[in-house]
Structure formats: C-alpha cells, structure tokens
Design an enzyme around this catalytic site. Sequence first.
Site, PDB file in Angstrom:
ATOM      1  N   GLU A 137      14.213  -8.735  -1.058  1.00  0.00           N
ATOM      2  CA  GLU A 137      13.910  -9.610   0.077  1.00  0.00           C
ATOM      3  C   GLU A 137      13.810 -11.088  -0.282  1.00  0.00           C
ATOM      4  O   GLU A 137      12.807 -11.742   0.023  1.00  0.00           O
ATOM      5  CB  GLU A 137      12.617  -9.125   0.756  1.00  0.00           C
ATOM      6  N   GLU A 151      17.705   1.772   2.404  1.00  0.00           N
ATOM      7  CA  GLU A 151      16.469   2.228   3.049  1.00  0.00           C
ATOM      8  C   GLU A 151      16.760   2.485   4.518  1.00  0.00           C
ATOM      9  O   GLU A 151      16.649   1.588   5.337  1.00  0.00           O
ATOM     10  CB  GLU A 151      15.384   1.148   2.939  1.00  0.00           C
TER      11      GLU A 151
HETATM   12  C1  XIL Z   1       7.065   0.536   1.972  1.00  0.00           C
HETATM   13  C2  XIL Z   1       6.538   1.924   1.657  1.00  0.00           C
HETATM   14  O1  XIL Z   1       7.357   2.861   2.279  1.00  0.00           O
HETATM   15  C3  XIL Z   1       5.112   2.030   2.133  1.00  0.00           C
HETATM   16  O2  XIL Z   1       4.541   3.279   1.739  1.00  0.00           O
HETATM   17  C4  XIL Z   1       4.257   0.903   1.574  1.00  0.00           C
HETATM   18  O3  XIL Z   1       2.953   0.965   2.085  1.00  0.00           O
HETATM   19  C5  XIL Z   1       4.888  -0.439   1.927  1.00  0.00           C
HETATM   20  O4  XIL Z   1       6.230  -0.467   1.448  1.00  0.00           O
HETATM   21  N1  XIL Z   1      11.082  -2.552   2.399  1.00  0.00           N
HETATM   22  C6  XIL Z   1      10.997  -2.162   1.087  1.00  0.00           C
HETATM   23  C7  XIL Z   1      10.140  -1.008   0.721  1.00  0.00           C
HETATM   24  O5  XIL Z   1      11.731  -2.693   0.226  1.00  0.00           O
HETATM   25  O6  XIL Z   1       9.619  -1.111  -0.568  1.00  0.00           O
HETATM   26  C8  XIL Z   1       9.042  -0.808   1.729  1.00  0.00           C
HETATM   27  O7  XIL Z   1       8.351   0.399   1.406  1.00  0.00           O
HETATM   28  C9  XIL Z   1       9.587  -0.757   3.121  1.00  0.00           C
HETATM   29  C10 XIL Z   1      10.277  -2.048   3.476  1.00  0.00           C
END
Ligand code: XIL
Length: 345
Positions: free
Chosen positions: A128, A233
């Site tokens: 990010e 994701e």
């Molecule tokens: C999220 C996890 O799924 C949660 O359990 C945690 O509390 C917060 O992070 N983008 C990302 C991930 O790159 O690492 C994030 O994961 C979701 C958004």
Amino acid sequence: MTLRDLAARHGLSLGAALTERGLAVPRYRELAATEFSSVTPENAMKWDHLERDRHTRTWARADAIARFAAQHGQELRGHPLVWHDQLPHWLTEGHFTPAELATLLRTHVTTLTRRYAGTVTAWDVVNEPIEDDGSPRRTLWHEALGPDYIAHALTWAHATDPAARLYVNEFNALAEGPKAKGLHDLAASLLDRSIPLHGVGFQCHLLLGQEVPGLARTLNRFADLGLEVAVTELSVRMLPPVTPAKLAAQAATYRAVVEECLAVPACTGLTVWGIGDADSWVPQGSRSRYGTPTLYDDAYRPKPAREAMARALGAAVVTACGRQVRALPIRGRADAPAEYPAVSR
Ligand code: XIL
C-alpha cells in the site's frame, strides 16, 4: 475437481490467506490443504505479530503456516515486509531518528527474507505505498527514508534472497485512475533504475455490486512493463440479510475476477482472503456491518461463489467439441531478465 487442480491446468496458482487459529479447525485445514496451491499468512508475518516486544521475535505462528504450506506442496507468499499498518507500538511510538528507522527496517527486511529464503516464493515487499491521488503515501517509512524506501527494501530483500519474486501490493488500483497511474509510474521508475521488482499485487476487497470491468486491461498495462501480476487478496462482502440473489451476485463477481485474471498470461496467481465466512476479517473493525465475503459459509459448506470459481476455471479449458485440453503453464513475466544487476547502496 478441486479449485487447486482446476487452476493448475492454467498454470495459475490459487491461494488463500490463512490464520494459525483457523488451522486448528479440521474442516478449515482440509479445505486449505486441498483447494489451494498457495498460502499467504493473513497476519502472522506482520511486524506487530512477529515482534510485539522489541528484541523478542515470536516465529511460532508464521512458522506453523510455512510448515503447513510445505507439507501440502503449496507456494508461500510472504506478506508484508514494509507497511505502515500493523506495526508494534514500540516502533510507532518510539521517537526514532530517521537513521535508526532505516536500520530497523533493513534489519526487519533482511531477518525475514533470510529466515524464509527457500520457503517463501514471493514477498509483498511493500504494501500500500500509494495514496488515492497517486502520490506516494506519507508513511513513517516515507518520512524517514524518503521515497527511496521502496527501492531500498526491494534491494535488501533481493540481496538476501535472490530467488524470491518481489512484489509491490496495492488496493483500489483495479481500474484506470490516479491511483493505478501512480502505481504504474512507481513500477516503471523502479524498473528503469534496475531495482529488483518482479510483480505487482492487486488487493481486491470488493463490495457486492462492485464490478471489475477493465481489470484485465489494468493487469496488462503492468504486464507490458515486463512484470508478473497477481490478484493477492480477493473478497466480496455484502450487507445482511444474505439472500440467494445476493449469493448469486457474489458468485458472478468471483467468476468475473477469475476470468479477468485468466485473460492475462502474466497473471500468475489469485488468492482469496480467508477460507470461510466464520473466520473472515471483514466483520472486524470498520467493516462490521458487512459479512459473508468468502467461498465457504459459516459451517465451511461451499457457497455459489465456490462453484462459480470452479466453473470459471473449468470452462476455459473445455474445447468446443467437449474435449478437455491442458492449458500450457505459460504464465509469468514476458521478458524476465536472467539476472538483475547488483545494486549497491
Ligand atoms: C487484514 C487481516 O485480514 C485482519 O485480520 C487484520 O486485523 C487487519 O489486516 N490489506 C492487506 C491485509 O494487505 O494485510 C489486510 O489483512 C487486509 C487489507
């Protein structure tokens, strides 16, 4: 057939984000092992999980997920090395000088890449890094090291583990716009400077009804730089009540994302963020009104989205006369250089 086997026929690795808590549940373990060929630790490799107290690293959770992937012949995507979120308090509240922060970051990157060299196949090195307007995100790393923190992190990671594929991972960059442009400019400028970047990951946390038109076009624009790309994701959340119509719409979105990825030869992987609705991150925190974002319901029964993904992965390898053909695993970077020049910094 399992999703994993269907995806393999396209040379596509199909992943899931896993938690160590989930792995304690037999049905979760079974699905994680059989349906997926790639694993991303959902939280276990984040800095706050690894080093909650300074100088004491807790590897057990990350190691358990790495072991699970190895036991099941799965790729392991390390996630993330450099991020502005999920950092330990001692770090964010420590009042370190820029030079100290640079040393801390370098140690963190090299410690993780060394520990998982030969195990992690791809790293989200920077997560990010871009603001919505396309400018560099003002994080503590950006403040301390300047915009070159990204180049430094990639270079450190590559020096420690030259075999790992190194990614920048971003959200809200699926369609053309300032953010996707900022990300593209970043990738192009890193490659221009021979910084070891191999891929760009696209988070894909969607809201029901959100379409992904143009995703393949976006992916192709990055592939044109000579990079591999991946959907890192994927989740599709919805507001209650859950209805058959909403589940069908969700299935259509999952199917669309698979089709966009399959249309792009450089799209090497697709990872869903969570196995079942019961353990998804979506109902946590600011998204608490939403839920039901994954392929399996609360009892780990397959939802229409799982069947839609299977159909999307299956359909493309069936010829007109009904014979199945094996797609060649030609996915990857178009023009990967054999070796990056050594960069000393
Ligand atoms: C999220 C996890 O799924 C949660 O359990 C945690 O509390 C917060 O992070 N983008 C990302 C991930 O790159 O690492 C994030 O994961 C979701 C958004």
